[in-house]
Design a protein around this motif. Sequence first.
Motif, short mmCIF file in Angstrom:
data_model
loop_
_atom_site.label_atom_id
_atom_site.label_comp_id
_atom_site.label_asym_id
_atom_site.label_seq_id
_atom_site.Cartn_x
_atom_site.Cartn_y
_atom_site.Cartn_z
N LEU A 78 16.23 9.51 -14.88
CA LEU A 78 16.64 9.95 -16.17
C LEU A 78 15.87 11.50 -16.10
N HIS A 79 14.72 11.38 -15.41
CA HIS A 79 13.81 12.84 -15.43
C HIS A 79 14.41 13.75 -14.56
N ALA A 80 15.28 13.53 -13.40
CA ALA A 80 15.89 14.17 -12.43
C ALA A 80 17.24 14.63 -13.30
N ALA A 81 17.73 13.96 -13.84
CA ALA A 81 19.22 14.24 -14.86
C ALA A 81 18.75 15.35 -15.83
N GLU A 82 17.57 14.94 -16.35
CA GLU A 82 17.08 15.89 -17.69
C GLU A 82 16.78 17.49 -17.16
N HIS A 83 16.03 17.45 -15.97
CA HIS A 83 15.86 18.90 -15.18
C HIS A 83 17.35 19.40 -14.95
N ALA A 84 18.09 18.85 -14.35
CA ALA A 84 19.32 19.39 -13.84
C ALA A 84 19.92 19.80 -15.31
N LYS A 144 9.17 24.28 -14.92
CA LYS A 144 8.23 24.31 -15.94
C LYS A 144 8.05 22.88 -16.47
N CYS A 145 8.09 21.76 -15.32
CA CYS A 145 7.89 20.58 -15.82
C CYS A 145 6.36 20.23 -16.26
N GLY A 146 6.23 19.69 -17.06
CA GLY A 146 5.04 19.24 -17.35
C GLY A 146 4.24 17.96 -16.74
N ASN A 147 4.95 17.45 -16.03
CA ASN A 147 4.81 16.32 -15.08
C ASN A 147 4.50 16.57 -13.60
#
Length: 792
Positions: free
Chosen positions: A680-686, A766-769
């Motif tokens: 999900l995190h990867a899909a969100e970034h893209a 700009k990922c906070g994680n």
Amino acid sequence: MESSAAPTVSAGHDAGPAPVDLLRRLRARGAGDPVTHVERVPARVGVPAPWPAWAPPELRAAFARRGVVAPWQHQAEAATLAYDGGHVIVATGTASGKSLAYQLPALATLLADPRATVLYLAPTKALAADQLRAVAGLELEGVRPACYDGDTPRAEREWIRRHSRFVLTNPDMLHHGILPGHAQWSGFLRRLAYVVIDECHTYRGVFGSHVAHVLRRLRRQCARFGATPVFVLASATSGDPATAAGRLTGLPVTAVTEDASPRGGVTFALWEPPLLPPDSTAPAVPAQAAGDHDATTDLVQVRRSALRETADLLADTVAEGVRTLAFVRSRKGAEVVAANARRALDDAVPGLGGRVAAYRGGYLREERRELERALLHGDLLGLASTNALELGVDLVGLDAVLICGYPGTRASLWQQAGRAGRSGQEALAVLVARDDPLDTYLVHHPEAIFGAPVEATVLDPANPYVLAPQLACAAVEAPLTPADLALFGDGAKEAIDQLVEAGALRQRPTGWYWRHRERPEVDLRGEGGAPVCVVESATGRLLGTVDGGSSHFLLHPGAVYLHQGISYVVDDLDLADGCALVHVEEPDWSTHARDVTDLSVVSVRSYVDAGPVGMFLGEVDVTSQVVSYQRRRIATGEVIDTRPLDLPTRELRTVAVWFTLSPRSLASAGVQQADVPGALHAAEHAAIGLLPLMATCDRWDIGGLSTALHPDTEAPTVFVYDGHPGGAGFAERAYGTASAWLRATRDAIAECGCETGCPSCVQSPKCGNGNNPLSKPDAIRVLDVVLENLPA
Ligand SMILES: [Zn+2]
Ligand SMILES: [Zn+2]
């Protein structure tokens, strides 16, 4: 600032090498060919028109003295529409002479009617000052043009109000000064014939929505005094300018878009920096410089950074004697490109580095003017700039433009590329792709750049976070009446009801009245508060300003801050005083701020139930806080340590689009339970990276959050939200184009040549994680599930 003279005289300096030869030499320098596409944008022949019959001889003579022998077709057409009383927008390319289109009818009217007045609005003081020079230079009797802005001495203000007939100002001054003081301006407003709105494409998003209401307040005051001025707007090339101008002014506006000015041909190259060898530990330009908000990537850089590549290209073109402008998206980036190019040139020929400088909006006016002068006179050959240069500067004679990273919209891309070749010479433009899904997508899909129309300017005057405070300001200026509801448009009645309920307005038989003694405080550029001043502690010298929204990221205690290539370290950030104290220091580390974000759903506006997949649009509350920063060695990128920060949280009520998937559908698509967060995190970034393709924003305008189980949706969820209070229309557009948006996202990930994910696909600057966890293959599976179920 646009050159208003039609047949301009070329700057006359020696042209450098032909663009095609220059490009051949540039691309031959490294191993492999970084150029993915070359587009030849042909030269255009100008189409002059006769002076309109209504243009008085003395005005024609004044323009002739400035070298304008005849207008171009589009100038004459727009000028005549306006002179005949129609609201008009002229939306043509850089340096197409848009100012003549409004100067002609406005000045002709001032000459014909000795009482008439003109109000000119520019987005910046610098642009208004340039325009003042242009109008004053015509030396027309009785016009008495004058700037009226925050810098105007008190002693001159009254004279201007009483005697100037061509007042140049900005929306902020109109909002804070002129409209609240309308009684003092009644003589001027009563006679107002024209309102000129220059560079009106800059009024987009939340700022644009505010300006739209400031203009409605202006129209309301004029109407009270019996005036109905004609609006003339000038814009960069944009999609559907008539509609955007109509939204901005609330009036029917005719568009003139056929550019009849001559243009030199441009060779436009798309450039993808080479991949670094997998085991490379070669130091790149630190990644933090790539974004305004300090990147926080814990990753090995796989491509050579766009900043490094642009710095080298700038050094190469300057070494060839080519007058070059490099556009860099962030302030830090512009400083880094200039510093690296200077170093490379000095290594080759000591002293040559002095012919390159950096330029950005935060500089003080004197510094900016000095840099402009130096570039025009050829003392400077290379300038690295943020897009501040798009406004307020009239640069001619540039042989090459380097664009470091896609500037977010095709309209901005063409605006920047339009700086090249403006004096009729052949020129070179290069778009250098950043390690970013959108840039990577674009350099491999040139049809998305050269085959697509430019975007429309997006603004939303119905945003309740804009409408309510603007109605409050209007009510202070004069009580609101039912007749005003139509003027302020959709949502006005609801906003007034809320203001009544909150005790700010009182309803009486004659209208709604402001109840308080003091005026409401409303910031048009409400990007997170007033700008923060950067002050050198030892000398008290003001180095520049940083906008409030970025200050937590860029000016936290301990942050390394660059100004004109000089490194400073922040001692203290005083948010109450809006001031950061810094001292000169050049440590061998860079700093990278990190934030934490929390999100809760407030309401759902609309949704699509697609079986195992749900797609939603609604309001959310986002809480974020910059909590720490990392120090990293500049040479190696090695993390030295992470230090905590004590900064306040910031809250945002905004609009989000989100999708949910059932855990069962994820399992049957082959996503293991443990990999759901990374998928999900990867899909969100893209998805965030690709949204600008649909929604005329950039990734810094939007934020995201993904989670394997969100308490409000009770399902695995990906949120993407507008980074502005009340929303700016971006999430809404994403919802409206969801399947096309997520299709492009899926393709961008699948087509990326990396194995486990890189900044060109699923990593975010700009990922906070710290880009952890991320699963590239599972992100494709997630998006396939969504696309299989979602109706097109
Ligand atoms: Zn990749
Ligand atoms: Zn992230």
